[in-house]
Design an enzyme around this catalytic site. Sequence first.
Site, PDB file in Angstrom:
ATOM      1  CG  HIS A 258      -1.925  -1.050   1.273  1.00  0.00           C
ATOM      2  ND1 HIS A 258      -2.958  -1.098   0.353  1.00  0.00           N
ATOM      3  CD2 HIS A 258      -2.100  -2.119   2.087  1.00  0.00           C
ATOM      4  CE1 HIS A 258      -3.715  -2.155   0.616  1.00  0.00           C
ATOM      5  NE2 HIS A 258      -3.216  -2.793   1.653  1.00  0.00           N
ATOM      6  CD  GLU A 289      -3.532  -6.426   2.132  1.00  0.00           C
ATOM      7  OE1 GLU A 289      -3.816  -5.246   2.443  1.00  0.00           O
ATOM      8  OE2 GLU A 289      -3.594  -7.364   2.940  1.00  0.00           O
TER       9      GLU A 289
HETATM   10  C1  XIL Z   1      -9.551  -3.317   4.121  1.00  0.00           C
HETATM   11  C2  XIL Z   1     -10.715  -3.450   3.138  1.00  0.00           C
HETATM   12  O1  XIL Z   1     -10.268  -3.104   1.857  1.00  0.00           O
HETATM   13  C3  XIL Z   1     -11.878  -2.539   3.558  1.00  0.00           C
HETATM   14  O2  XIL Z   1     -12.996  -2.793   2.737  1.00  0.00           O
HETATM   15  C4  XIL Z   1     -12.217  -2.786   5.023  1.00  0.00           C
HETATM   16  O3  XIL Z   1     -13.206  -1.866   5.432  1.00  0.00           O
HETATM   17  C5  XIL Z   1     -10.989  -2.626   5.897  1.00  0.00           C
HETATM   18  O4  XIL Z   1      -9.977  -3.517   5.445  1.00  0.00           O
HETATM   19  N1  XIL Z   1      -4.636  -4.314   5.122  1.00  0.00           N
HETATM   20  C6  XIL Z   1      -5.307  -5.502   5.021  1.00  0.00           C
HETATM   21  C7  XIL Z   1      -6.657  -5.539   4.422  1.00  0.00           C
HETATM   22  O5  XIL Z   1      -4.712  -6.553   5.331  1.00  0.00           O
HETATM   23  O6  XIL Z   1      -7.466  -6.557   4.973  1.00  0.00           O
HETATM   24  C8  XIL Z   1      -7.360  -4.222   4.533  1.00  0.00           C
HETATM   25  O7  XIL Z   1      -8.591  -4.297   3.807  1.00  0.00           O
HETATM   26  C9  XIL Z   1      -6.467  -3.114   4.017  1.00  0.00           C
HETATM   27  C10 XIL Z   1      -5.206  -3.022   4.819  1.00  0.00           C
END
Ligand code: XIL
Length: 395
Positions: A258, A289
């Site tokens: 991210h 992610e």
């Molecule tokens: C996020 C989802 O995208 C959202 O829809 C939810 O409200 C919160 O979680 N790290 C992770 C993910 O491991 O599970 C998270 O996903 C984003 C950050």
Amino acid sequence: MLLRRWIATGVAAVATLGALNTLPATAGHQPNPADQSLRTLGMRHDLFIGTAVDMAALNDPADPQYRQLTASQFSTVTAENVMKWESLEPTRGVYNWGPADELIAFAKQNNQRVRGHVLVWHNQLPGWLTSGVADGSISTAELRDILKNHITNVVKHFKGKIWQWDVVNEAVSDPWDTPSTLHYKGFWAQHLGPDYVADAFRWARAADPKALLFYNDYNIEAFGSGDPANDKTQFVYDMAKQLLAAGVPIDGVGSQGHLGTQYGNFDTLQVAAALKKFADLGLATAFTEVDVRSQITEAMENGDSNEINPRLQASAANYSVLLQACLADRHCLSFTVWGFTDKYSWVPNWFGSEGLANIYDENYQPKRAYNLMKGDLIYSGAPYVLPRIPQRPRR
Ligand code: XIL
């Protein structure tokens, strides 16, 4: 709104130019690689390209494009939310497998692998669990049993259907937390101590001998100072090394990816070096992610290309850095984006005035990030980019 229109117009112009561009005669019957999907191009390297899936969007009859692109562009899927504890067991002892099973069926139908997300995390826990611990009705000993049961039940339910499990997610603090010295953070560490990490991997392995078991976290794209007191990548590296030394069945480390264009971030060489260090421990890696968000300004809302273009370009460049680094390491098994369209991104909800984080815009037009990813998959190969080396689950 203006911003949305501005981006769509830009993409339409590019599409027209592309159509006018005829192939040279020497291209013969070769398909134009730019017309191939991300998943097809990824397979040139045995690299699985994935997306997180929002089940509401997938099931929305008014939005068939979401389903169509999820199936056609990706070779692996992750449940964005429906495999989290609050979704699977909203009431104690009452499991709700429906939405997660639906995703598994969708993946099977479309010949996709599934990343299981997530077994142990401090967020999105059911209320009965957190309030039970808070009011003392769930003791520490009982909490450990509850965690063991949860992991066992969930992994057994999906046994044979999950390629990679995120067993433990985000267990480590960040330098901006208090105290600033990196430590095991959150609900599970507070109540069970850091040993829950090793336990979780052992319990998961006992329930499914074949799934690859991952530790997953953010801000671990590259090494920094090398001091585990403030370098999160180093902290996670040391943790993985200790787990392996203790015979804990951990198979991989997932780097969430991210990123935000307002930060310094990293270059390909730094990220590739980090992946290699984890691989040298005998671990697989994956980007799990990926999204690259930007601050949205008022000028951007009014369509100011001076502010929009640099962000779209910087976002694309960061996707490319992570993908190239993954391609460069034969143990990097998959590259998953956290949703593919700005239409359903978690970013505006979570970060407020940030957005534009995904590879398609809100109207499903591919952005520069998408095309840069394609270019990376097309224009890479031997000697520096070689097919993946499959990981064998550790006993
Ligand atoms: C996020 C989802 O995208 C959202 O829809 C939810 O409200 C919160 O979680 N790290 C992770 C993910 O491991 O599970 C998270 O996903 C984003 C950050």
